[in-house]
Scaffold this motif. Structure first.
Motif, PDB file in Angstrom:
ATOM      1  N   THR A 135       0.282  -0.866   0.289  1.00  0.00           N
ATOM      2  CA  THR A 135      -0.169  -0.054   0.050  1.00  0.00           C
ATOM      3  C   THR A 135       0.944   1.396  -0.280  1.00  0.00           C
ATOM      4  OG1 THR A 135      -1.508  -1.451   1.127  1.00  0.00           O
ATOM      5  CG2 THR A 135      -2.507   1.049   1.058  1.00  0.00           C
ATOM      6  N   LEU A 136       1.852   1.754   1.013  1.00  0.00           N
ATOM      7  CA  LEU A 136       3.006   2.535   0.955  1.00  0.00           C
ATOM      8  C   LEU A 136       3.379   2.259  -0.431  1.00  0.00           C
ATOM      9  CD1 LEU A 136       5.227   2.359   4.393  1.00  0.00           C
ATOM     10  CD2 LEU A 136       3.529   3.706   3.228  1.00  0.00           C
ATOM     11  N   LYS A 138       1.942   1.730  -3.597  1.00  0.00           N
ATOM     12  CA  LYS A 138       1.064   1.628  -4.163  1.00  0.00           C
ATOM     13  C   LYS A 138       1.312   4.024  -3.748  1.00  0.00           C
ATOM     14  CE  LYS A 138      -2.524   0.062  -4.846  1.00  0.00           C
ATOM     15  NZ  LYS A 138      -3.825  -1.080  -4.712  1.00  0.00           N
ATOM     16  N   TYR A 139       0.551   3.841  -2.325  1.00  0.00           N
ATOM     17  CA  TYR A 139       0.635   5.280  -2.555  1.00  0.00           C
ATOM     18  C   TYR A 139       1.545   6.792  -2.552  1.00  0.00           C
ATOM     19  CZ  TYR A 139      -0.949   9.503   0.568  1.00  0.00           C
ATOM     20  OH  TYR A 139      -1.169  10.349   1.173  1.00  0.00           O
ATOM     21  N   PHE A 140       2.964   5.842  -2.805  1.00  0.00           N
ATOM     22  CA  PHE A 140       3.849   6.883  -2.531  1.00  0.00           C
ATOM     23  C   PHE A 140       4.413   7.449  -4.535  1.00  0.00           C
ATOM     24  CE2 PHE A 140       4.791   6.870   2.014  1.00  0.00           C
ATOM     25  CZ  PHE A 140       4.150   8.549   1.857  1.00  0.00           C
ATOM     26  N   VAL A 143       0.023   6.725  -6.527  1.00  0.00           N
ATOM     27  CA  VAL A 143      -0.932   7.632  -6.276  1.00  0.00           C
ATOM     28  C   VAL A 143       0.054   9.165  -6.555  1.00  0.00           C
ATOM     29  CG1 VAL A 143      -2.888   8.942  -4.738  1.00  0.00           C
ATOM     30  CG2 VAL A 143      -2.146   6.500  -5.460  1.00  0.00           C
ATOM     31  N   LEU A 150      -1.203   1.772 -10.547  1.00  0.00           N
ATOM     32  CA  LEU A 150      -1.750   1.271  -9.888  1.00  0.00           C
ATOM     33  C   LEU A 150      -2.104  -0.170  -9.376  1.00  0.00           C
ATOM     34  CD1 LEU A 150      -4.711   3.562  -7.832  1.00  0.00           C
ATOM     35  CD2 LEU A 150      -2.559   2.658  -7.003  1.00  0.00           C
ATOM     36  N   TYR A 151      -2.498  -0.734 -10.383  1.00  0.00           N
ATOM     37  CA  TYR A 151      -2.910  -2.340 -10.508  1.00  0.00           C
ATOM     38  C   TYR A 151      -3.361  -2.891 -11.527  1.00  0.00           C
ATOM     39  CZ  TYR A 151      -7.666  -0.212  -9.793  1.00  0.00           C
ATOM     40  OH  TYR A 151      -8.449   0.455  -9.686  1.00  0.00           O
ATOM     41  N   ILE A 249      -1.244 -12.230  -0.956  1.00  0.00           N
ATOM     42  CA  ILE A 249      -1.592 -10.851  -1.358  1.00  0.00           C
ATOM     43  C   ILE A 249      -1.387  -9.731  -1.361  1.00  0.00           C
ATOM     44  CG2 ILE A 249      -0.958  -8.630   1.395  1.00  0.00           C
ATOM     45  CD1 ILE A 249      -1.251 -12.042   2.809  1.00  0.00           C
ATOM     46  N   ILE A 253      -3.345  -6.975  -3.368  1.00  0.00           N
ATOM     47  CA  ILE A 253      -3.585  -5.732  -3.684  1.00  0.00           C
ATOM     48  C   ILE A 253      -3.037  -5.120  -4.982  1.00  0.00           C
ATOM     49  CG2 ILE A 253      -1.753  -3.776  -2.702  1.00  0.00           C
ATOM     50  CD1 ILE A 253      -2.120  -5.105  -0.064  1.00  0.00           C
TER      51      ILE A 253
END
Lengths: 307, 597
Positions: A135-136, A138-140, A143, A150-151, A249, A253
């Motif tokens: 998630t980190l 992806k976020y940094f 996003v 993203l995916y 996982i 994600i």
């Protein structure tokens, strides 16, 4: 050696998978429907006889149709497995390239700043929850910076690309998942290499080699490193189930349609044939990895061969 | 030689003091736990890890005592929301007002609609026009009372049968009308085949005449019993509300309006009529008391009372297409309103005070880490979540170690078929894929609707059952090698009980390994629990765990816009696990002198 067949009857999963399926049917349909569905899916027999029936089919290679994907389990499996393998092979290569040199470096300079840095880095990697790291990233990177997608596995224009571009596109999409997986697995291997290298370096024959006046590079590369290979090989063979079993996982994600995500989706929807197949697949993988570990032992350690 | 007590050699005491070991020094040198402790303290990483753990424990177990909020406390704040207050709509369907005690069946309605739309032959009806129609052997007459805003107001009366004549002879007659005078007039009319008038005056009555085949029917226009209009009567003063439902009053209004009278009397009161194009205002003594309008209003919330000002202002706003306007509500407050037109419905929205959950509020003084997706204080959730995460870690590790030591110890000590059996059991448990099992069990627990606490304990048991094999193997391996050592031979020779030999002499020797394994494993279990929480299989509301807090970040919106929900929780997991790993690593180095500097 331990046989797979023996472990099956006592495994909890079959029982639970069956109970679970019965309960979802009961929740979602009327009694007639329930009976009908049970009959269609072959769930009307008792757990034991149902399992025996399933087992008899499974041994012949017939795993039935996946309920969720409405296609034969093996077909779904064949489609998804290679994405996972591709992802994991890249990760694996990356891991070896990064970890082994760093681990050796840390061992050579034990208690130096390098060693501390490597140890802290390795422990931090071990301590990272996979979903958090994913998630980190992806976020940094996706996003905030917008560098990576993203995916997904392929871009929008995938179908109109040339083969080379397609490969590039897939690799581009795989970057973040692979980075996640690599960072997660780096720590363990790095520490393992370091510990084993330390052990080897404190042995008598290394002292002898040094006493003979051999150059340090020869001591490390020829005498020490070769001997650390033995435990390393056993460690690496344990990674095999991870490699083919998919990273549930991370795949979930990043929405990579690998075996992990497909199996996860099947399991949360109570798709018994697929869940069962996946469980058996993982068990077989575990057993195979044990066999491979034994074989590789013989390959790297001549003493084992003689015995 | 260390055991030699220096006090017995008092003469040499002074000379040998600096060489001999006094009690204090001996403890310093010999106590293994002291040695481990010293080595541990010397390791900077281990100390950092230890400090991290102390902070985490304080945060999780003591922190909640200082938190002003409870675990699942929801926070709300007042805010003004545009909410629909009332709706308005132009009447597109006619309203039927039926006099008390009369009937106007649905079939008659459709006949009426056909009559006024079809049989007028394309010409527009004017005030005073009549249209007849028939339903269920009853004749009706429609009279146009008024034209309002281009739409007529109809008054419908049913006819009363008087007599019928066949071939010029009266064959049926209502006894009430059976006077020679009327009979004569009717017979004359029935015999006159060329007559075309549809009305006949005889005596005090005016009869309507209709001819069907050879039968002539005489009827008397009945009392008007139904009013059809596209209007709504809106009382502006409360006392006049009953009048809006009074047939006689309504009819009077329409008659007055149709005859362009400026006032009429009803029930002893004089009503002044003020007509605009589509509205009629009725005043009593100069005060407006009623509005006849083609806009109908409805309330939207229970208990709303529409004030007269609202009706006037909103009608104005709708007619003039004004979006924002204000009115005085029934409590006498000035209210700002706006109109939202959707599919011909005018939604009048007013700003109303509402309590909103403070969801995904960014960090502030009241909520140091903001609030989460459900409006709960995050830092408090994190504290309680830490309790759960740490507790799960400890319980699971304790359980795993317990199982592992017993089974591993028995297996290692006895060897032989016990060992084979137990090791096959270990293989078997190892072969069970972890996540599939947990996911399936999680689904079963979901289905059985197990309570949050019970679920937590079941989860711990399952993780423990699936995880004890690692420790069992380590213990077995260690015991296998220890078993062959001399001190074990000594215990055998002295005839100590088996259980005592295992648990008093062997297991303490495995202790260092166990402690290291448990510490490292704690981090692992915390990670595992967090992962399960993330997958939505962990603890459930109202309980919290770090993993389940991050679970909210599976929502893309939360992930991208509310970093404070998931970044701190993840950082807590990371640092805690890191702390355990640092300490475990430090302990391993401390317990294992071979690897020392």
């Amino acid at each position: 050696m331990y046989s797979i067949i023996r472990c099956l009857p006592a495994s909890y999963i079959e029982k639970m998978a069956r109970q679970f399926a019965a309960s979802t049917n009961g929740r979602k349909t009327y009694q007639e429907w329930l009976a009908e569905l049970n009959r269609v899916y072959g769930m009307d027999s008792s757990i034991l006889s149902g399992f025996l029936k399933w087992g008899a089919n499974a041994i012949r290679g017939n795993f039935g149709d996946s309920w969720k994907y409405m296609r034969p389990v093996t077909e779904v499996f064949r489609e998804s497995i290679w994405w996972s393998v591709l992802m994991n092979v890249i990760t694996f290569a990356l891991e070896i390239v990064i970890c082994i040199p760093l681990g050796i470096l840390a061992a050579r300079k034990q208690y130096s700043k390098t060693d501390y840095a490597v140890t802290v880095f390795a422990l931090a990697c071990i301590s990272l929850p996979s979903f958090y790291l994913a998630t980190l990233l992806k976020y940094f990177l996706s996003v905030k910076a917008g560098i990576f997608p993203l995916y997904g596995l392929t871009g929008r224009m995938y179908n109109s690309m040339t083969t080379m571009q397609k490969v590039g596109d897939v690799l581009y999409h795989l970057f973040l998942p692979v980075l996640t997986l690599a960072m997660l697995s780096i720590g363990g291997l790095m520490r393992y290499t370091r510990t084993n290298m330390l052990e080897v370096l404190s042995t008598d024959y290394i002292r002898t080699a040094r006493a003979k006046g051999l150059p340090e590079s020869v001591v490390i590369n020829k005498h020490a490193f070769r001997n650390t290979l033995i435990p390393l090989v056993s460690y690496l063979s344990y990674l095999l189930p991870n490699m083919f079993g998919g990273a549930m996982i991370t795949e979930e994600i990043f929405q990579i349609p690998g075996i992990g995500r497909i199996a996860y989706q099947a399991m949360i929807t109570g798709d018994i044939p697929f869940a069962m197949f996946y469980a058996v697949f993982l068990m077989i993988l575990t057993q195979i990895s044990l066999i491979i570990a034994d074989i590789l032992y013989a390959v790297v350690d001549p003493r084992v061969r003689i015995n | 030689m260390y055991t030699e007590d220096p006090k017995t050699n008092s003469s040499q005491e002074t000379e040998e003091e600096q060489y001999a070991l006094d009690d204090a020094r001996r403890v310093k040198v010999l106590s293994p736990s002291m040695m481990v402790f010293k080595r541990f303290v010397r390791n900077k990483l281990a100390i950092v890890g230890f400090i991290i753990l102390v902070i985490m424990f304080t945060f999780s177990f003591i922190g909640p005592l200082f938190s002003p909020y409870s675990i699942a406390q929801l926070f709300t704040h007042d805010s003004y929301e545009w909410k629909t207050y009332a709706t308005g709509r132009y009447n597109t369907d006619p309203n039927y007002m039926i006099a008390e005690g009369e009937e106007f069946p649905a079939g008659a309605r459709s006949q009426f609609l056909l009559a006024v739309s079809g049989k007028t032959g394309g010409k527009t009806l004017e005030i005073g026009d009549t249209v007849p129609f028939e339903y269920n052997k009853t004749n009706y007459t429609v009279t146009v009372l008024d034209i309002r805003g281009g739409k007529p107001v109809y008054s419908i009366g049913s006819a009363r049968f008087v007599a019928s004549a066949l071939l010029g002879k009266i064959n049926k007659i209502d006894p009430e009308f059976d006077t020679p005078e009327i009979r004569e007039a009717l017979t004359a009319r029935a015999a006159d085949k060329k007559a075309k008038e549809t009305t006949l005056k005889a005596g005090d009555y005016t009869f309507n005449i209709s001819t069907v085949a050879k039968e002539t029917v005489f009827e008397l226009a009945g009392e008007e019993s139904v009013l059809v209009a596209y209007d709504t009567f809106l009382p502006l003063e409360k006392e006049y509300e009953p009048l809006t439902k009074s047939f006689a009053f309504v009819k009077k209004v329409y008659e007055a309006a149709g005859n362009n009278e400026s006032s009429f009397e009803y029930d002893g009161k004089t009503f002044e009529v003020q007509e605009t194009e589509s509205e009629t205002e009725l005043l009593v003594g100069g005060t407006p008391v009623m509005l006849v309008s083609d806009i109908a209003f409805g309330t939207y919330q229970v208990g709303t009372e529409l004030s007269s000002d609202f009706l006037i202002q909103t009608s104005d706003a709708i007619r003039t297409n004004t979006v924002n306007f204000s009115f005085v509500n029934s409590q006498g407050e000035d209210t700002n309103a706006r109109i939202n037109l959707v599919n011909g419905n005018y939604y009048v929205e007013t700003a109303q005070k509402t309590q909103l959950l403070m969801v995904t509020e960014p960090p502030s003084k009241e909520h140091l880490l903001g609030t989460d997706l459900y409006g709960m204080d995050l830092i408090t959730r994190l504290m309680y979540g830490g309790r759960v995460s740490l507790m799960v870690g400890f319980v699971v590790i304790f359980f795993e170690t317990f199982l592992g030591v017993i089974l591993g110890g028995i297996s290692g000590y006895f060897g032989g078929w016990t060992d084979t059996l137990l090791m096959r059991l270990v293989d078997l448990v190892n072969a069970i894929p972890f996540y599939p099992t947990i996911i399936i069990i999680g689904s079963i627990l979901d289905h059985l609707k197990v309570g949050a606490t019970a679920r937590l304990f079941l989860l711990m048991v399952v993780i423990g059952i699936l995880g004890w094999t690692g420790i069992a193997r380590v213990v077995r391996g260690q015991i296998l090698s220890l078993r062959e050592q001399d001190f074990m031979v000594a215990t055998e020779a002295t005839g100590i009980r088996t259980s005592r030999r295992i648990f008093r002499h062997l297991v303490p020797n495995v202790m260092p390994l166990l402690i290291v394994n448990a510490t490292m494993g704690l981090g692992g279990v915390i990670l595992l629990e967090a992962t399960l929480g993330f997958l939505g299989l962990g603890v459930k509301y109202p309980m919290a765990s770090w993993g389940s807090i991050i679970n909210q970040a599976t929502d893309m919106h939360v992930m991208t816009t509310a970093w404070w929900i998931w970044i701190p929780a993840g950082a807590l997991i990371l640092t805690t696990v890191l702390g355990f790993n640092f300490v475990g690593d430090g302990l391993r180095d401390a317990f294992d002198p071979k690897m020392k500097r």
